[in-house]
Design a protein around this motif. Structure first.
Motif, short mmCIF file in Angstrom:
data_model
loop_
_atom_site.label_atom_id
_atom_site.label_comp_id
_atom_site.label_asym_id
_atom_site.label_seq_id
_atom_site.Cartn_x
_atom_site.Cartn_y
_atom_site.Cartn_z
N UNK A 47 46.64 33.16 38.45
CA UNK A 47 46.13 34.24 39.53
C UNK A 47 45.67 33.48 40.72
N UNK A 48 46.36 33.78 41.94
CA UNK A 48 45.79 33.34 42.94
C UNK A 48 45.25 34.57 43.88
N UNK A 49 44.04 34.49 44.07
CA UNK A 49 43.30 35.85 44.80
C UNK A 49 42.71 35.45 46.26
N UNK A 50 43.19 35.96 47.14
CA UNK A 50 42.72 36.11 48.29
C UNK A 50 41.47 36.72 48.70
N UNK A 51 40.14 36.28 48.71
CA UNK A 51 39.17 37.08 48.53
C UNK A 51 38.42 37.44 49.95
N UNK A 52 39.50 37.57 51.01
CA UNK A 52 38.87 37.71 52.31
C UNK A 52 39.86 38.90 52.95
N UNK A 53 39.09 39.92 53.20
CA UNK A 53 39.96 41.08 53.89
C UNK A 53 40.92 40.51 55.30
N UNK A 54 40.11 39.66 55.91
CA UNK A 54 40.95 39.19 57.22
C UNK A 54 41.94 38.40 57.15
N UNK A 55 41.74 37.35 56.03
CA UNK A 55 42.83 36.56 55.56
C UNK A 55 43.94 37.32 54.92
N UNK A 56 43.68 38.33 54.20
CA UNK A 56 44.84 39.25 53.47
C UNK A 56 45.58 39.95 54.82
N UNK A 57 44.76 40.38 55.80
CA UNK A 57 45.66 41.05 56.85
C UNK A 57 46.35 40.03 57.65
N UNK A 58 45.89 38.75 58.01
CA UNK A 58 46.73 37.69 58.45
C UNK A 58 47.64 37.32 57.83
N UNK A 107 66.75 31.70 48.66
CA UNK A 107 66.78 31.68 47.11
C UNK A 107 66.17 32.46 46.59
N UNK A 108 65.71 33.51 47.23
CA UNK A 108 65.02 34.84 46.69
C UNK A 108 63.55 34.50 46.21
N UNK A 109 63.00 33.40 46.92
CA UNK A 109 61.29 33.16 46.68
C UNK A 109 60.94 33.96 48.04
N UNK A 110 59.75 34.26 47.48
CA UNK A 110 58.61 34.86 48.62
C UNK A 110 57.33 34.10 48.94
N UNK A 111 57.30 33.00 49.57
CA UNK A 111 56.19 31.90 49.69
C UNK A 111 54.99 32.64 49.84
N UNK A 112 54.81 33.83 50.56
CA UNK A 112 53.81 34.44 50.99
C UNK A 112 53.33 35.96 50.35
N UNK A 113 54.43 36.19 49.34
CA UNK A 113 54.21 37.37 48.72
C UNK A 113 54.96 37.27 47.39
N UNK A 114 54.24 36.56 46.23
CA UNK A 114 54.86 36.47 45.06
C UNK A 114 53.85 37.12 43.87
N UNK A 115 54.52 36.89 42.78
CA UNK A 115 53.94 37.81 41.57
C UNK A 115 52.50 37.23 41.12
N UNK A 116 52.39 36.23 41.33
CA UNK A 116 50.94 35.77 40.85
C UNK A 116 49.79 35.93 42.21
N UNK A 117 50.03 36.26 43.32
CA UNK A 117 49.15 36.49 44.46
C UNK A 117 48.67 37.93 44.62
N UNK A 118 47.40 37.76 44.49
CA UNK A 118 46.46 39.02 44.55
C UNK A 118 45.64 39.02 45.77
N UNK A 119 46.00 39.91 46.94
CA UNK A 119 45.24 39.88 48.14
C UNK A 119 43.84 40.94 47.76
N UNK A 120 42.97 40.42 48.88
CA UNK A 120 41.65 41.17 48.74
C UNK A 120 42.19 42.59 48.86
#
Length: 339
Positions: free
Chosen positions: A273-284, A305-318
Protein backbone atom coordinates in the motif's frame (compact mmCIF):
# COMPACT_ATOMS: atom_id res chain seq x y z
CA UNK A 1 21.13 47.04 -19.70
CA UNK A 2 22.08 45.46 -16.40
CA UNK A 3 21.05 42.63 -14.09
CA UNK A 4 20.51 42.82 -10.35
CA UNK A 5 19.82 39.92 -8.03
CA UNK A 6 17.30 40.39 -5.21
CA UNK A 7 17.80 36.79 -4.09
CA UNK A 8 19.39 33.64 -5.44
CA UNK A 9 22.70 35.43 -6.00
CA UNK A 10 24.55 35.09 -2.70
CA UNK A 11 22.57 32.00 -1.68
CA UNK A 12 20.53 29.18 -3.18
CA UNK A 13 17.00 30.32 -2.24
CA UNK A 14 14.94 33.46 -2.70
CA UNK A 15 15.52 33.51 -6.46
CA UNK A 16 14.65 36.93 -7.87
CA UNK A 17 16.48 38.48 -10.83
CA UNK A 18 15.88 41.90 -12.34
CA UNK A 19 16.79 42.67 -15.95
CA UNK A 20 16.88 46.44 -16.36
CA UNK A 21 16.66 47.12 -20.08
CA UNK A 22 16.50 50.92 -19.67
CA UNK A 23 15.60 53.49 -17.00
CA UNK A 24 11.97 52.87 -16.10
CA UNK A 25 11.80 49.50 -17.88
CA UNK A 26 12.60 46.17 -16.23
CA UNK A 27 11.74 42.48 -16.32
CA UNK A 28 11.58 40.35 -13.17
CA UNK A 29 12.39 36.64 -13.25
CA UNK A 30 11.02 34.80 -10.18
CA UNK A 31 10.30 36.21 -6.73
CA UNK A 32 10.91 33.49 -4.13
CA UNK A 33 11.27 33.38 -0.36
CA UNK A 34 14.49 32.72 1.51
CA UNK A 35 14.82 29.40 3.28
CA UNK A 36 17.29 27.55 5.49
CA UNK A 37 20.67 29.22 5.97
CA UNK A 38 19.72 32.04 3.59
CA UNK A 39 16.99 33.14 6.03
CA UNK A 40 18.78 32.61 9.35
CA UNK A 41 19.99 36.20 9.70
CA UNK A 42 16.57 37.70 8.88
CA UNK A 43 13.37 37.88 10.91
CA UNK A 44 10.24 36.33 9.42
CA UNK A 45 8.84 39.62 8.09
CA UNK A 46 12.07 41.21 6.89
CA UNK A 47 13.07 38.23 4.77
CA UNK A 48 9.86 38.44 2.73
CA UNK A 49 9.64 42.19 2.18
CA UNK A 50 10.08 43.55 -1.34
CA UNK A 51 12.58 46.40 -1.00
CA UNK A 52 13.20 47.07 -4.68
CA UNK A 53 11.11 49.32 -6.97
CA UNK A 54 8.22 47.62 -8.76
CA UNK A 55 6.62 50.47 -10.68
CA UNK A 56 8.92 49.95 -13.69
CA UNK A 57 8.55 46.15 -13.84
CA UNK A 58 6.85 45.29 -17.13
CA UNK A 59 6.27 41.61 -16.29
CA UNK A 60 7.12 38.89 -13.80
CA UNK A 61 8.30 35.64 -15.40
CA UNK A 62 8.01 32.51 -13.22
CA UNK A 63 10.40 29.66 -14.01
CA UNK A 64 8.54 27.15 -11.80
CA UNK A 65 6.25 27.01 -8.78
CA UNK A 66 8.55 25.96 -5.94
CA UNK A 67 8.19 28.35 -3.02
CA UNK A 68 11.80 29.59 -3.19
CA UNK A 69 10.94 30.91 -6.67
CA UNK A 70 7.41 32.33 -6.18
CA UNK A 71 6.91 32.65 -2.40
CA UNK A 72 7.28 36.45 -2.33
CA UNK A 73 4.50 36.92 -4.86
CA UNK A 74 1.99 38.14 -2.22
CA UNK A 75 4.54 40.71 -1.02
CA UNK A 76 5.29 41.76 -4.60
CA UNK A 77 1.65 42.53 -5.22
CA UNK A 78 1.36 44.24 -1.84
CA UNK A 79 4.32 46.45 -2.85
CA UNK A 80 2.28 47.68 -5.79
CA UNK A 81 3.21 45.48 -8.72
CA UNK A 82 0.46 45.80 -11.34
CA UNK A 83 1.77 43.74 -14.27
CA UNK A 84 1.21 40.24 -15.64
CA UNK A 85 2.59 36.95 -14.30
CA UNK A 86 4.04 34.94 -17.18
CA UNK A 87 4.56 31.20 -16.82
CA UNK A 88 4.11 27.90 -18.64
CA UNK A 89 0.68 26.31 -19.08
CA UNK A 90 1.28 23.63 -16.39
CA UNK A 91 2.69 26.23 -13.97
CA UNK A 92 -0.46 28.32 -14.42
CA UNK A 93 -2.44 25.36 -13.06
CA UNK A 94 -0.06 24.61 -10.19
CA UNK A 95 0.83 28.13 -9.05
CA UNK A 96 -2.52 28.99 -7.37
CA UNK A 97 -2.27 25.81 -5.25
CA UNK A 98 1.20 26.77 -4.02
CA UNK A 99 0.18 30.36 -3.28
CA UNK A 100 -2.98 29.23 -1.48
CA UNK A 101 -0.89 27.00 0.79
CA UNK A 102 1.64 29.81 1.39
CA UNK A 103 -1.16 32.20 2.35
CA UNK A 104 -2.59 29.70 4.86
CA UNK A 105 0.80 29.16 6.46
CA UNK A 106 2.17 32.69 6.43
CA UNK A 107 -0.76 35.11 6.20
CA UNK A 108 -4.29 34.09 7.12
CA UNK A 109 -6.77 31.23 7.33
CA UNK A 110 -9.60 33.59 6.36
CA UNK A 111 -11.11 31.88 3.31
CA UNK A 112 -12.67 35.06 1.92
CA UNK A 113 -9.33 36.91 1.95
CA UNK A 114 -7.55 33.95 0.37
CA UNK A 115 -10.14 33.70 -2.40
CA UNK A 116 -9.84 37.42 -3.13
CA UNK A 117 -6.08 37.19 -3.45
CA UNK A 118 -6.22 34.05 -5.59
CA UNK A 119 -8.72 35.77 -7.89
CA UNK A 120 -6.25 38.65 -8.24
CA UNK A 121 -3.41 36.25 -9.07
CA UNK A 122 -5.60 34.30 -11.51
CA UNK A 123 -6.40 37.53 -13.33
CA UNK A 124 -2.70 38.28 -13.78
CA UNK A 125 -1.61 34.83 -15.01
CA UNK A 126 -0.60 34.57 -18.66
CA UNK A 127 0.03 30.94 -19.65
CA UNK A 128 2.67 30.61 -22.36
CA UNK A 129 3.40 27.67 -24.62
CA UNK A 130 6.94 26.37 -24.66
CA UNK A 131 9.22 27.37 -27.55
CA UNK A 132 7.15 30.35 -28.66
CA UNK A 133 8.10 34.01 -28.39
CA UNK A 134 5.79 36.22 -26.36
CA UNK A 135 6.06 39.97 -26.85
CA UNK A 136 6.09 41.89 -23.57
CA UNK A 137 6.80 45.30 -25.09
CA UNK A 138 7.08 46.68 -28.61
CA UNK A 139 7.12 50.45 -29.08
CA UNK A 140 9.31 53.12 -30.67
CA UNK A 141 12.08 52.56 -28.10
CA UNK A 142 12.31 48.83 -27.39
CA UNK A 143 11.11 45.39 -28.29
CA UNK A 144 11.16 42.88 -25.44
CA UNK A 145 10.23 39.23 -25.96
CA UNK A 146 10.45 36.12 -23.78
CA UNK A 147 10.40 32.43 -24.65
CA UNK A 148 10.08 29.49 -22.26
CA UNK A 149 11.99 26.25 -22.76
CA UNK A 150 11.51 23.02 -20.79
CA UNK A 151 13.83 22.81 -17.77
CA UNK A 152 13.07 19.23 -16.61
CA UNK A 153 12.95 20.20 -12.92
CA UNK A 154 9.25 19.81 -12.08
CA UNK A 155 6.15 19.79 -14.27
CA UNK A 156 5.87 23.20 -15.91
CA UNK A 157 9.43 24.27 -15.10
CA UNK A 158 11.18 26.43 -17.67
CA UNK A 159 14.29 28.35 -18.39
CA UNK A 160 13.70 31.78 -19.88
CA UNK A 161 15.14 33.27 -23.06
CA UNK A 162 14.84 37.07 -23.20
CA UNK A 163 15.34 38.91 -26.48
CA UNK A 164 15.89 42.66 -26.11
CA UNK A 165 16.24 45.13 -28.97
CA UNK A 166 16.98 48.83 -28.65
CA UNK A 167 15.32 50.48 -31.62
CA UNK A 168 16.73 53.91 -30.86
CA UNK A 169 20.29 52.66 -31.33
CA UNK A 170 19.44 50.90 -34.60
CA UNK A 171 20.03 47.51 -33.00
CA UNK A 172 16.82 46.27 -34.61
CA UNK A 173 18.73 45.78 -37.87
CA UNK A 174 20.96 43.14 -36.26
CA UNK A 175 20.65 40.52 -33.57
CA UNK A 176 19.15 41.65 -30.31
CA UNK A 177 20.62 40.96 -26.90
CA UNK A 178 19.80 37.39 -25.84
CA UNK A 179 19.77 36.83 -22.07
CA UNK A 180 18.99 33.39 -20.62
CA UNK A 181 17.83 32.73 -17.04
CA UNK A 182 18.18 29.07 -16.11
CA UNK A 183 15.85 28.73 -13.14
CA UNK A 184 16.38 25.25 -11.66
CA UNK A 185 17.44 22.66 -14.24
CA UNK A 186 16.59 18.98 -13.95
CA UNK A 187 18.81 16.03 -14.70
CA UNK A 188 18.22 13.92 -17.82
CA UNK A 189 16.15 10.73 -17.58
CA UNK A 190 14.03 12.04 -14.70
CA UNK A 191 10.63 10.38 -14.28
CA UNK A 192 7.72 12.02 -16.12
CA UNK A 193 9.67 14.95 -17.60
CA UNK A 194 11.49 15.42 -20.89
CA UNK A 195 15.15 16.34 -20.44
CA UNK A 196 16.06 20.01 -20.97
CA UNK A 197 17.82 21.02 -24.16
CA UNK A 198 20.36 23.86 -24.27
CA UNK A 199 19.46 27.19 -25.88
CA UNK A 200 20.58 27.99 -29.41
CA UNK A 201 22.46 31.07 -28.21
CA UNK A 202 22.99 33.28 -25.17
CA UNK A 203 24.89 36.56 -24.97
CA UNK A 204 24.39 36.61 -21.21
CA UNK A 205 23.64 33.53 -19.09
CA UNK A 206 22.27 33.73 -15.53
CA UNK A 207 22.81 30.19 -14.29
CA UNK A 208 21.58 29.06 -10.88
CA UNK A 209 23.94 26.50 -9.37
CA UNK A 210 22.12 25.10 -6.34
CA UNK A 211 23.44 21.61 -7.07
CA UNK A 212 26.54 22.71 -8.96
CA UNK A 213 28.97 21.07 -6.52
CA UNK A 214 27.18 17.70 -6.32
CA UNK A 215 27.34 14.56 -8.39
CA UNK A 216 24.01 12.77 -8.25
CA UNK A 217 23.67 9.05 -8.64
CA UNK A 218 21.77 7.97 -11.71
CA UNK A 219 18.10 7.06 -11.77
CA UNK A 220 18.67 3.29 -11.90
CA UNK A 221 20.76 3.33 -8.71
CA UNK A 222 18.20 5.50 -6.90
CA UNK A 223 15.44 3.10 -7.92
CA UNK A 224 17.49 0.09 -6.79
CA UNK A 225 18.12 1.68 -3.39
CA UNK A 226 14.41 2.45 -3.02
CA UNK A 227 13.52 -1.15 -3.86
CA UNK A 228 16.10 -2.50 -1.39
CA UNK A 229 14.71 -0.35 1.44
CA UNK A 230 11.15 -1.55 0.77
CA UNK A 231 12.30 -5.17 0.44
CA UNK A 232 13.79 -4.94 3.94
CA UNK A 233 10.56 -3.48 5.30
CA UNK A 234 8.49 -6.20 3.63
CA UNK A 235 10.77 -8.87 5.08
CA UNK A 236 10.46 -7.50 8.61
CA UNK A 237 6.82 -6.39 8.40
CA UNK A 238 7.86 -2.79 8.85
CA UNK A 239 6.98 0.58 7.37
CA UNK A 240 8.91 2.92 5.07
CA UNK A 241 8.30 6.65 5.58
CA UNK A 242 9.69 8.98 2.89
CA UNK A 243 9.60 12.76 3.39
CA UNK A 244 9.23 14.49 0.02
CA UNK A 245 8.27 17.85 -1.46
CA UNK A 246 4.56 17.99 -2.29
CA UNK A 247 5.18 19.05 -5.88
CA UNK A 248 7.74 17.26 -8.01
CA UNK A 249 9.42 14.75 -5.70
CA UNK A 250 6.20 13.08 -4.53
CA UNK A 251 5.05 12.49 -8.10
CA UNK A 252 8.48 11.15 -9.13
CA UNK A 253 8.39 8.71 -6.21
CA UNK A 254 4.89 7.53 -7.10
CA UNK A 255 5.98 6.97 -10.68
CA UNK A 256 8.96 4.84 -9.60
CA UNK A 257 6.90 2.92 -7.05
CA UNK A 258 4.27 2.08 -9.65
CA UNK A 259 7.02 0.71 -11.86
CA UNK A 260 8.46 -1.41 -9.04
CA UNK A 261 5.03 -2.79 -8.18
CA UNK A 262 4.25 -3.49 -11.84
CA UNK A 263 7.51 -5.42 -12.27
CA UNK A 264 7.44 -7.06 -8.84
CA UNK A 265 7.31 -10.86 -8.75
CA UNK A 266 6.78 -11.12 -4.99
CA UNK A 267 3.14 -11.21 -3.91
CA UNK A 268 4.00 -8.84 -1.09
CA UNK A 269 4.92 -6.16 -3.64
CA UNK A 270 1.58 -6.53 -5.39
CA UNK A 271 -0.18 -6.01 -2.04
CA UNK A 272 2.02 -3.08 -1.00
CA UNK A 273 0.00 0.00 0.00
CA UNK A 274 1.33 3.41 -1.02
CA UNK A 275 -0.27 6.17 1.06
CA UNK A 276 0.21 9.86 0.37
CA UNK A 277 -0.30 11.45 3.78
CA UNK A 278 -0.38 15.08 2.60
CA UNK A 279 -3.52 16.82 1.32
CA UNK A 280 -1.39 19.28 -0.67
CA UNK A 281 0.65 16.49 -2.27
CA UNK A 282 -2.58 14.67 -3.14
CA UNK A 283 -3.93 17.81 -4.84
CA UNK A 284 -0.72 18.30 -6.80
CA UNK A 285 -0.78 14.65 -7.87
CA UNK A 286 -4.33 15.06 -9.16
CA UNK A 287 -3.27 18.08 -11.23
CA UNK A 288 -0.20 16.19 -12.50
CA UNK A 289 -2.58 13.49 -13.77
CA UNK A 290 -4.70 16.09 -15.55
CA UNK A 291 -1.57 17.53 -17.19
CA UNK A 292 -0.35 14.24 -18.62
CA UNK A 293 -0.03 15.77 -22.08
CA UNK A 294 3.16 17.40 -20.75
CA UNK A 295 4.65 14.09 -19.55
CA UNK A 296 7.59 12.54 -21.38
CA UNK A 297 7.54 9.73 -23.95
CA UNK A 298 8.31 7.02 -21.38
CA UNK A 299 5.29 7.94 -19.27
CA UNK A 300 3.04 8.08 -22.33
CA UNK A 301 4.23 4.63 -23.32
CA UNK A 302 3.12 3.32 -19.93
CA UNK A 303 -0.28 4.94 -20.44
CA UNK A 304 -0.66 3.32 -23.84
CA UNK A 305 -0.02 -0.06 -22.21
CA UNK A 306 -2.90 0.49 -19.82
CA UNK A 307 -0.82 1.50 -16.80
CA UNK A 308 -1.51 4.60 -14.73
CA UNK A 309 1.75 5.83 -13.13
CA UNK A 310 0.05 8.33 -10.79
CA UNK A 311 -3.26 6.53 -10.27
CA UNK A 312 -2.83 2.83 -9.60
CA UNK A 313 -4.61 0.25 -7.49
CA UNK A 314 -2.11 0.29 -4.60
CA UNK A 315 -2.16 4.09 -4.25
CA UNK A 316 -4.21 5.72 -1.49
CA UNK A 317 -4.16 9.52 -1.44
CA UNK A 318 -4.75 11.49 1.73
CA UNK A 319 -8.46 12.04 2.40
CA UNK A 320 -10.06 14.62 4.64
CA UNK A 321 -11.61 12.05 6.96
CA UNK A 322 -11.58 12.57 10.68
CA UNK A 323 -8.07 11.84 12.01
CA UNK A 324 -7.47 9.13 14.55
CA UNK A 325 -4.96 11.39 16.32
CA UNK A 326 -3.61 14.90 16.04
CA UNK A 327 -0.95 13.74 13.61
CA UNK A 328 -2.40 11.05 11.36
CA UNK A 329 -5.52 10.94 9.18
CA UNK A 330 -7.74 7.89 8.96
CA UNK A 331 -6.31 5.60 6.31
CA UNK A 332 -8.51 3.75 3.82
CA UNK A 333 -6.88 0.52 5.05
CA UNK A 334 -4.98 -0.06 8.25
CA UNK A 335 -2.81 -3.08 7.47
CA UNK A 336 0.25 -3.46 5.27
CA UNK A 337 3.51 -1.61 4.71
CA UNK A 338 3.29 2.12 4.03
CA UNK A 339 5.64 4.73 2.68
Amino acid sequence: MNIRHHGGGAGVTGSCHRLQIAPGRALLVDCGIFQGQDAEHLDSLEQHQVRFPVEDVLALVVTHVHIDHIGRLPYLLAAGYQGPILCSVPSARLLPLVIEDALKVGFTRDRALIERFLAEVQGRLVALDYQRWHTVLDDERHRLRVKLQRAGHILGSAYVEVDTRDKASGQLQGKGQRTVFSGDLGAPYAPLLPAPKPPYRADVLVLESTYGDRRHEDRRHRRDRLKAAIDRALESGGTVVIPAFSVGRTQELLYELEGLIHNGRDERWRELEIIVDSPLAARFTAVYRELKSWWDAEAHQALRRGRHPLSFENLYPWTATKPTSAAWPTWPRAAGPRW
